[in-house]
Design a protein around this motif. Structure first.
Motif, short mmCIF file in Angstrom:
data_model
loop_
_atom_site.label_atom_id
_atom_site.label_comp_id
_atom_site.label_asym_id
_atom_site.label_seq_id
_atom_site.Cartn_x
_atom_site.Cartn_y
_atom_site.Cartn_z
N GLU A 82 0.81 -1.22 0.00
CA GLU A 82 0.00 0.00 0.00
C GLU A 82 0.85 1.27 0.00
OE1 GLU A 82 -2.63 -0.16 3.30
OE2 GLU A 82 -3.79 -1.86 2.50
N THR A 83 2.08 1.20 0.49
CA THR A 83 2.92 2.40 0.51
C THR A 83 3.34 2.83 -0.90
OG1 THR A 83 5.06 1.23 0.67
CG2 THR A 83 3.86 1.68 2.74
N GLY A 84 3.39 1.89 -1.82
CA GLY A 84 3.79 2.19 -3.19
C GLY A 84 5.29 2.40 -3.37
N ILE A 85 6.07 2.16 -2.33
CA ILE A 85 7.51 2.42 -2.40
C ILE A 85 8.17 1.57 -3.48
CG2 ILE A 85 9.70 2.21 -1.14
CD1 ILE A 85 8.11 2.85 1.43
N GLU A 86 7.90 0.28 -3.45
CA GLU A 86 8.53 -0.64 -4.39
C GLU A 86 8.10 -0.32 -5.83
OE1 GLU A 86 11.26 -4.04 -3.93
OE2 GLU A 86 10.35 -2.69 -2.46
N GLN A 87 6.80 -0.01 -5.98
CA GLN A 87 6.27 0.27 -7.31
C GLN A 87 6.89 1.54 -7.90
OE1 GLN A 87 4.72 -0.64 -4.50
NE2 GLN A 87 2.55 -1.10 -4.84
N ARG A 88 7.06 2.56 -7.08
CA ARG A 88 7.64 3.82 -7.58
C ARG A 88 9.11 3.63 -7.96
NH1 ARG A 88 4.52 5.91 -3.32
NH2 ARG A 88 6.33 5.95 -1.92
N GLU A 89 9.83 2.83 -7.18
CA GLU A 89 11.26 2.69 -7.43
C GLU A 89 11.56 1.70 -8.55
OE1 GLU A 89 15.43 1.92 -4.97
OE2 GLU A 89 13.51 2.10 -3.92
N PHE A 90 10.76 0.63 -8.64
CA PHE A 90 11.09 -0.44 -9.59
C PHE A 90 10.01 -0.70 -10.64
CE2 PHE A 90 13.27 -1.48 -5.56
CZ PHE A 90 14.57 -1.40 -6.00
N GLY A 91 8.89 -0.04 -10.55
CA GLY A 91 7.86 -0.20 -11.55
C GLY A 91 6.88 -1.33 -11.29
N GLY A 92 6.99 -1.99 -10.17
CA GLY A 92 6.06 -3.07 -9.83
C GLY A 92 6.42 -3.65 -8.47
N PHE A 93 5.54 -4.52 -7.99
CA PHE A 93 5.77 -5.14 -6.69
C PHE A 93 6.14 -6.61 -6.89
CE2 PHE A 93 4.76 -6.82 -2.49
CZ PHE A 93 5.18 -5.79 -1.65
N PRO A 94 7.16 -7.10 -6.20
CA PRO A 94 7.57 -8.50 -6.37
C PRO A 94 6.48 -9.47 -5.96
CG PRO A 94 9.26 -7.23 -5.21
CD PRO A 94 8.04 -6.37 -5.26
N LYS A 95 6.44 -10.63 -6.62
CA LYS A 95 5.61 -11.72 -6.14
C LYS A 95 6.19 -12.24 -4.82
CE LYS A 95 2.74 -12.08 -9.66
NZ LYS A 95 3.21 -10.92 -10.44
N VAL A 96 5.33 -12.75 -3.96
CA VAL A 96 5.75 -13.28 -2.67
C VAL A 96 5.61 -14.80 -2.71
CG1 VAL A 96 5.42 -13.25 -0.16
CG2 VAL A 96 4.99 -11.17 -1.52
N VAL A 97 6.72 -15.49 -2.59
CA VAL A 97 6.75 -16.95 -2.68
C VAL A 97 6.89 -17.55 -1.29
CG1 VAL A 97 7.96 -18.95 -3.62
CG2 VAL A 97 7.78 -16.84 -4.97
N TRP A 98 5.95 -18.39 -0.91
CA TRP A 98 6.04 -19.13 0.34
C TRP A 98 6.54 -20.54 0.04
CZ3 TRP A 98 5.51 -17.50 5.30
CH2 TRP A 98 4.99 -16.22 5.49
N ALA A 99 7.76 -20.83 0.47
CA ALA A 99 8.34 -22.16 0.31
C ALA A 99 8.11 -22.90 1.61
CB ALA A 99 9.84 -22.06 0.00
N MET A 100 7.21 -23.90 1.59
CA MET A 100 6.70 -24.47 2.84
C MET A 100 7.02 -25.95 2.96
SD MET A 100 3.00 -22.49 2.98
CE MET A 100 2.80 -22.70 4.75
N ASP A 101 7.35 -26.34 4.17
CA ASP A 101 7.63 -27.73 4.49
C ASP A 101 7.22 -27.98 5.94
OD1 ASP A 101 8.43 -30.32 4.11
OD2 ASP A 101 10.57 -29.92 4.07
N ALA A 102 7.27 -29.23 6.36
CA ALA A 102 7.00 -29.60 7.75
C ALA A 102 7.69 -30.93 8.02
CB ALA A 102 5.49 -29.70 8.02
N TYR A 103 7.54 -31.43 9.25
CA TYR A 103 8.28 -32.63 9.64
C TYR A 103 7.81 -33.88 8.92
CZ TYR A 103 4.25 -33.28 12.76
OH TYR A 103 2.98 -33.42 13.27
N ARG A 104 6.59 -33.88 8.37
CA ARG A 104 6.12 -35.01 7.55
C ARG A 104 5.44 -34.46 6.30
NH1 ARG A 104 3.84 -37.37 12.33
NH2 ARG A 104 1.76 -36.96 11.48
N PRO A 105 5.61 -35.14 5.15
CA PRO A 105 5.03 -34.62 3.90
C PRO A 105 3.53 -34.39 3.97
CG PRO A 105 6.62 -36.35 3.43
CD PRO A 105 6.44 -36.34 4.92
N ASN A 106 2.79 -35.30 4.61
CA ASN A 106 1.33 -35.12 4.65
C ASN A 106 0.94 -33.93 5.51
OD1 ASN A 106 2.23 -36.55 6.95
ND2 ASN A 106 0.17 -37.38 7.32
N VAL A 107 1.71 -33.69 6.58
CA VAL A 107 1.46 -32.52 7.41
C VAL A 107 1.76 -31.24 6.62
CG1 VAL A 107 2.20 -31.26 9.48
CG2 VAL A 107 1.92 -33.75 9.55
N ALA A 108 2.85 -31.25 5.87
CA ALA A 108 3.23 -30.09 5.06
C ALA A 108 2.16 -29.77 4.02
CB ALA A 108 4.57 -30.34 4.38
#
Length: 270
Positions: free
Chosen positions: A203-229
C-alpha cells in the motif's frame, strides 16, 4: 593476523563473505556458490574441502559443535560460521570496531537458516542449468524494507530472500520475488500476519515507484512429515483466499524442495 589476511585469495574472501551473509552454510552450499566452475563436480568438491580445512585451521571459519542429520549427514553435517579471525577480518574491511558475540544457534533457528540457504543455492543451480540469470540474490539482512505505516510508525519488512531473475543473461526484463521459508514452526495466523505486512508495504507504493512493480511473494513451505506439510499448504491457501485484505495473485505457495526450480521455470516460461 595481518599476515593471514594478506594470504587470503579472492575466493577465500568470497567464501567468508557468503558465510557472513547467510550466517550459517554447509559445505554443499559453499561448494555450489564458489566451486561450481571446476572441470568436474569431484574436483570442485575436493578443492572446496581443502579450502575449508585451511580456513578452519586459521580460525577464519569454524564449525558448530553439533552435526545435522538427514540429507545433510556425513560431511554435509558440518555447519560453518565465521570464527574469531574471520570476524576480525570482516570488521577491518567494514572499518568497524564493534565485535559481534557468537551464540550457538537453536535447532529451530539453524533449520530455518539452512533452509533459506538451500533455496538460495537451489536458485543459483537451477538458473545455471536452464540458462537463466540471477540478477540479484539478497538474504534477510540485505532484503529488508523500511517503511512507515498508516499511523506514521516506522516498520521493517524482513523477507527471508529477495530475488531478481532474468530469463536469459542480459535480458532487460527482470522479475522480482520476495521469498519466505516456512518449516511449520509458526501458527497459520502468524504466517498470515506476515502476508498482511506485505499488504501494508504494498500500500505504501515504495517498491512500485522505485522499480515499476511489486515482487511476487513466494512461500516455500515444508513440515516434519510430507502429509502434514501438504495439509498446512492447503490450509494456508484457504486462509489467504478468505481474507479480504490479501491481494489475489500476489502470492505463490510452493513445496520447499521444489521452490527454486519452479521460480526459474516461471521466469523462463512465464
Amino acid at each position: 593476523m595481518n599476515d593471514i589476511e594478506g594470504r587470503l585469495s579472492e575466493r577465500d574472501r568470497a567464501v567468508l563473505s557468503s558465510v557472513e551473509r547467510y550466517r550459517f552454510l554447509t559445505a554443499r552450499h559453499i561448494e555450489t556458490l564458489h566451486f561450481a566452475e571446476h572441470a568436474t563436480a569431484e574436483s570442485g568438491a575436493r578443492t572446496c574441502r581443502r579450502v575449508l580445512a585451511r580456513l578452519r585451521s586459521h580460525r577464519i571459519l569454524g564449525v558448530l559443535n553439533r552435526r545435522i542429520g538427514g540429507v545433510r549427514a556425513g560431511s554435509e553435517g558440518l555447519v560453518y560460521f565465521i570464527d574469531t579471525a574471520g570476524e576480525r577480518i570482516q570488521r577491518n574491511q567494514a572499518s568497524s570496531s564493534r565485535r559481534r558475540r557468537f551464540d550457538e544457534p537453536s535447532s529451530r533457528f539453524l533449520d530455518h537458516t539452512l533452509a533459506i540457504a538451500d533455496v538460495a543455492v537451489g536458485i543459483i543451480a537451477a538458473a545455471s542449468e536452464s540458462g537463466a540469470e540471477v540478477v540479484k540474490l539478497a538474504p534477510e539482512g540485505e532484503a529488508r524494507r523500511h517503511y512507515t505505516d498508516r499511523l506514521g510508525v516506522g516498520q521493517v519488512l524482513r523477507p527471508d530472500l529477495y530475488v531478481e531473475l532474468a530469463a536469459r543473461p542480459g535480458d532487460q526484463d527482470v522479475e522480482a520475488f520476495f521469498v519466505e521459508v516456512d518449516l511449520g514452526h509458526e501458527s497459520l495466523p502468524t504466517v498470515l500476519g506476515k502476508c498482511l505486512l506485505y499488504e501494508e508495504y504494498l500500500e505504501t507504493g515504495i517498491e512500485q515507484r522505485e522499480f515499476g512493480g511489486f515482487p511476487k511473494v513466494v512461500w516455500a513451505m515444508d513440515a516434519y512429515r510430507p502429509n502434514v506439510a501438504e495439509r498446512r499448504r492447503q490450509a494456508f491457501l484457504v486462509a489467504m483466499q478468505r481474507n479480504a485484505r490479501v491481494t489475489p495473485g500476489l502470492y505463490r505457495i510452493r513445496v520447499l524442495e521444489e521452490a527454486a526450480a519452479q521460480l526459474i521455470r516461471e521466469v523462463r516460461h512465464g
